[in-house]
Design an enzyme around this catalytic site. Structure first.
Site, short mmCIF file in Angstrom:
data_model
loop_
_atom_site.label_atom_id
_atom_site.label_comp_id
_atom_site.label_asym_id
_atom_site.label_seq_id
_atom_site.Cartn_x
_atom_site.Cartn_y
_atom_site.Cartn_z
N LYS A 87 2.35 0.96 4.27
CA LYS A 87 1.31 1.79 3.67
C LYS A 87 1.64 3.25 3.97
O LYS A 87 1.78 3.64 5.14
CB LYS A 87 -0.05 1.39 4.27
CG LYS A 87 -1.23 1.77 3.41
CD LYS A 87 -2.48 1.12 3.99
CE LYS A 87 -3.70 1.43 3.19
NZ LYS A 87 -4.93 0.98 3.87
C1 E4P Z 1 -7.83 1.26 1.95
O1 E4P Z 1 -6.82 0.62 2.07
C2 E4P Z 1 -8.69 1.67 3.06
O2 E4P Z 1 -8.32 0.93 4.19
C3 E4P Z 1 -10.15 1.42 2.84
O3 E4P Z 1 -10.41 0.67 1.68
C4 E4P Z 1 -11.02 2.57 3.05
O4 E4P Z 1 -12.36 2.18 2.90
P1 E4P Z 1 -13.58 3.06 3.43
O5 E4P Z 1 -13.70 4.27 2.55
O6 E4P Z 1 -14.79 2.16 3.31
O7 E4P Z 1 -13.25 3.43 4.86
#
Ligand code: E4P
Length: 218
Positions: A87
């Site tokens: 990522k």
């Molecule tokens: C994406 O991969 C992130 O880990 C995640 O979806 C962020 O979500 P949030 O805005 O609820 O923290």
């Protein structure tokens, strides 16, 4: 549509695996910190454990922000387990690293996508997934779902193989609307997936069926 769980919590991952609908997991440094995972060895061991639980892609995020750091970290993560997807944040050095990983056959998830232009750039660089953050756009008064629509349309116009991974999905209507718009993947907390089970008429109907059966059969 693939369902990914957005968590680093092993119990929740196990519960989703047992439900039989889990296609993968996404993590981020905040989710790892929430589980109290600290130190490189522990972090790597935790990713390994997640990969052993899930038969699917597991996004593990790099911490470095220079090209060299992203490449070094990403290659180490990719070696950990075949399920790992590196990522990478949507920054200039990240885009360069995504191209490097794509050329080496390493899967990537370009995260922190908040515009169609960012998604297009990540797709051009060869990202496996782009992660537009629906909820965080809604949080600041923008329309997160509109961004999903734009990216789905653009990728379909040109046949990009990059998958749209709707992230920051906070509730059931978000998930359903992402499905209607044609997002390839949705990642969300466990309660959003289990929330799909619920309908009051199901509960009412089942109670009536069981009561009728009991009335006649004792
Ligand atoms: C994406 O991969 C992130 O880990 C995640 O979806 C962020 O979500 P949030 O805005 O609820 O923290």
């Amino acid at each position: 549509m693939k369902f990914f769980l957005d968590t680093a919590n092993l119990k929740e991952i196990q519960e989703a695996v047992e439900l039989g609908v889990l296609d993968g997991v996404t993590t981020n440094p905040s989710l790892m910190a929430k589980e109290g995972i600290r130190g490189l060895d522990n972090i790597m061991a935790h990713y390994q454990q997640i990969c052993e639980l899930v038969d699917g892609d597991v996004s593990a995020e790099v911490i470095g922000t220079s090209y060299e750091e992203i490449v070094r970290e990403g290659e180490a993560l990719a070696e950990l387990h075949p399920n790992i997807v590196v990522k990478v944040p949507m920054i200039r050095e990240g885009v360069k690293a995504i191209r490097h990983f794509a050329d080496k056959g390493i899967k990537t998830n370009c995260t922190l996508i908040f515009s169609a232009g960012q998604a297009l750039l990540a797709a051009k660089a060869g990202a496996t997934y782009v992660s537009p953050f629906v909820g965080r756009l809604d949080d600041i008064g923008h329309d997160g779902l509109q961004l999903i629509q734009q990216i789905v349309d653009i990728f379909s116009n040109y046949g990009y193989p990059t998958q749209v991974l709707a992230a920051s999905v906070r509730h059931v209507p978000h998930l359903i609307q992402c499905a209607e718009l044609g997002a390839d993947v949705v990642t969300c907390p466990l309660n959003v997936i289990t929330g799909l089970l619920n309908h009051p008429l199901t509960d009412k109907g089942l109670a009536a069926f069981l009561a009728d059966h009991k009335r006649v059969n004792g």
